[in-house]
Design an enzyme around this catalytic site. Structure first.
Site, PDB file in Angstrom:
ATOM      1  N   MET A  30       0.845  -1.193   0.000  1.00 11.30           N
ATOM      2  CA  MET A  30       0.000   0.000   0.000  1.00 11.30           C
ATOM      3  C   MET A  30       0.889   1.255   0.000  1.00 11.30           C
ATOM      4  O   MET A  30       0.458   2.340   0.385  1.00 11.30           O
ATOM      5  CB  MET A  30      -0.938   0.000   1.208  1.00 11.30           C
ATOM      6  CG  MET A  30      -1.936  -1.165   1.120  1.00 11.30           C
ATOM      7  SD  MET A  30      -3.446  -0.898   2.034  1.00 11.30           S
ATOM      8  CE  MET A  30      -2.830  -0.720   3.682  1.00 11.30           C
ATOM      9  N   GLY A  36      11.224  -2.883   5.416  1.00 10.10           N
ATOM     10  CA  GLY A  36      10.511  -4.167   5.401  1.00 10.10           C
ATOM     11  C   GLY A  36      10.033  -4.503   3.993  1.00 10.10           C
ATOM     12  O   GLY A  36      10.281  -5.610   3.484  1.00 10.10           O
ATOM     13  N   HIS A  37       9.375  -3.535   3.334  1.00  2.00           N
ATOM     14  CA  HIS A  37       8.922  -3.759   1.947  1.00  2.00           C
ATOM     15  C   HIS A  37      10.117  -4.018   1.036  1.00  2.00           C
ATOM     16  O   HIS A  37      10.075  -4.877   0.163  1.00  2.00           O
ATOM     17  CB  HIS A  37       8.196  -2.524   1.394  1.00  2.00           C
ATOM     18  CG  HIS A  37       6.955  -2.145   2.120  1.00  2.00           C
ATOM     19  ND1 HIS A  37       6.848  -1.017   2.893  1.00  2.00           N
ATOM     20  CD2 HIS A  37       5.738  -2.744   2.169  1.00  2.00           C
ATOM     21  CE1 HIS A  37       5.640  -0.922   3.383  1.00  2.00           C
ATOM     22  NE2 HIS A  37       4.937  -1.950   2.972  1.00  2.00           N
ATOM     23  N   GLU A 147       5.826 -11.045   7.577  1.00  2.00           N
ATOM     24  CA  GLU A 147       5.241 -11.786   8.701  1.00  2.00           C
ATOM     25  C   GLU A 147       4.769 -10.899   9.852  1.00  2.00           C
ATOM     26  O   GLU A 147       4.215 -11.415  10.814  1.00  2.00           O
ATOM     27  CB  GLU A 147       6.232 -12.830   9.215  1.00  2.00           C
ATOM     28  CG  GLU A 147       6.286 -14.041   8.314  1.00  2.00           C
ATOM     29  CD  GLU A 147       7.120 -15.169   8.876  1.00  2.00           C
ATOM     30  OE1 GLU A 147       8.143 -14.874   9.537  1.00  2.00           O
ATOM     31  OE2 GLU A 147       6.767 -16.338   8.647  1.00  2.00           O
ATOM     32  N   VAL A 175      11.087  -7.147   9.585  1.00  2.00           N
ATOM     33  CA  VAL A 175      12.287  -6.297   9.650  1.00  2.00           C
ATOM     34  C   VAL A 175      12.037  -5.273  10.752  1.00  2.00           C
ATOM     35  O   VAL A 175      10.946  -4.689  10.830  1.00  2.00           O
ATOM     36  CB  VAL A 175      12.554  -5.602   8.294  1.00  2.00           C
ATOM     37  CG1 VAL A 175      13.758  -4.684   8.386  1.00  2.00           C
ATOM     38  CG2 VAL A 175      12.773  -6.661   7.206  1.00  2.00           C
ATOM     39  N   SER A 184       6.846  -0.458  10.103  1.00  3.50           N
ATOM     40  CA  SER A 184       5.461  -0.317   9.661  1.00  3.50           C
ATOM     41  C   SER A 184       5.303   1.078   9.071  1.00  3.50           C
ATOM     42  O   SER A 184       5.931   2.028   9.548  1.00  3.50           O
ATOM     43  CB  SER A 184       4.520  -0.471  10.858  1.00  3.50           C
ATOM     44  OG  SER A 184       3.237   0.027  10.532  1.00  3.50           O
TER      45      SER A 184
HETATM   46  O1  PAF Z   1      -0.140  -5.665   3.805  1.00  5.35           O
HETATM   47  C1  PAF Z   1      -0.539  -4.754   3.044  1.00  5.35           C
HETATM   48  O2  PAF Z   1       0.140  -3.771   2.804  1.00  5.35           O
HETATM   49  C2  PAF Z   1      -1.910  -4.867   2.409  1.00  5.35           C
HETATM   50  O3  PAF Z   1      -2.815  -5.469   3.262  1.00  5.35           O
HETATM   51  C3  PAF Z   1      -1.894  -5.608   1.052  1.00  5.35           C
HETATM   52  C4  PAF Z   1      -1.471  -7.049   1.195  1.00  5.35           C
HETATM   53  C5  PAF Z   1      -0.954  -4.880   0.092  1.00  5.35           C
HETATM   54  C6  PAF Z   1      -3.298  -5.583   0.431  1.00  5.35           C
HETATM   55  O4  PAF Z   1      -3.753  -4.291   0.241  1.00  5.35           O
END
Ligand code: PAF
Length: 276
Positions: A30, A36-37, A147, A175, A184
């Protein structure tokens, strides 16, 4: 890296890549990307020929309009951070993804009914709605999820099973910030003082691993969290790591984890820890 804004272009690109016999990894996000991403994207890069990232603040998974409004939107910065670690970034408008309001209603069974599912009615249905669309459009060989949202992974696995989606769901480790706080997108809403205080969530969970069994762990975590004035505990649940149902003893399941949701000031943070 190429930015894609329409479903039509996404479908054409994914079809072309598949026809070339390339393996495809996907990282749904999102946005408001953090380390982390980026760890998910780098892993996808390592394990696949082509990498798709989606950046879409999915309105149908927010049960609180205020939370949706305040969710950080930082597309330009996100694209810079991704750089060449992904080949395609799908960043559509809400109208592009949902030309009509989605009406699907899923039943993901017991894994959906507890913890985040109980606290945020409709949240996991909305996650199922968007992740199903993304996986059906891109048809990745592997899709990567962090996770920290452990229950979300269980729900997505169930959605993939129910909808016969062939993608492998790959869970990736949490992470953490240097102070231990789970990374987050919401952390950027914490004041510097709250950010430091929030590190106690992980510290308390780590300390609780020294305790012999479930009642002692439950009492310890609840007491320690309650002792910090900036915290308001929403739930702390000790559960079977596959069914996500509560256990009374560490002997009740092969894998046992603790799942916590705490408000730090106005910011709702989640984290988890493995006991066995
Ligand atoms: O974890 C997230 O960022 C969201 O829930 C996801 C998996 C991208 C779905 O919108």
């Amino acid at each position: 890296m190429q930015v894609i804004n329409t479903v039509k272009e996404l479908l054409a690109t994914a079809t072309k890549i598949k026809a070339e016999g390339k393996t495809v990894g996907m990282v749904p996000t999102m946005g408001a990307l953090h380390e982390g991403h980026l760890s998910l994207i780098r892993r996808a890069r390592k394990e696949n020929d082509a990498v798709f990232v989606s950046i879409f603040v999915n309105p149908v998974q927010f049960n609180n309009p205020d939370d949706l409004r305040k969710y950080p939107r930082t597309l330009e910065r996100d694209l810079e951070l991704i750089g060449e670690d992904a080949d395609y970034v799908f960043a559509p408008s809400v109208e592009e993804v949902f030309p009509v309001q989605p009406s699907e209603v899923y039943d993901f069974g017991p894994v959906e009914k507890v913890m985040e599912g109980a606290a945020r009615p409709g949240h996991f249905n909305g996650v199922g709605v968007i992740v199903r669309r993304l996986l059906e459009w891109v048809r990745p060989d592997k899709a990567y999820f962090g996770e920290k949202d452990y229950q979300q992974i269980a729900v997505i696995r169930e959605m993939v099973r129910q909808c016969n989606i062939q993608s492998e769901i790959v869970p990736c480790p949490i992470v953490r910030e240097p102070n231990g706080l789970a990374m987050s997108s919401r952390n950027r809403r914490l004041t510097p003082h709250e950010f430091e205080t929030a590190a106690n969530i992980h510290r308390i969970l780590e300390e609780s691993r020294q305790l012999p069994d479930v009642p002692q762990i439950q009492a310890f975590v609840e007491e320690r969290i309650a002792a910090i004035p900036e915290f308001r505990l929403e739930y702390f649940t000790i559960a079977d790591d596959s069914t996500l149902q509560t256990v009374q003893s560490l002997q009740d399941a092969a894998g046992v984890m603790g799942f916590i949701t705490v408000y730090v000031g106005e910011v709702r943070l989640i984290d988890n820890i493995r006991y066995k």
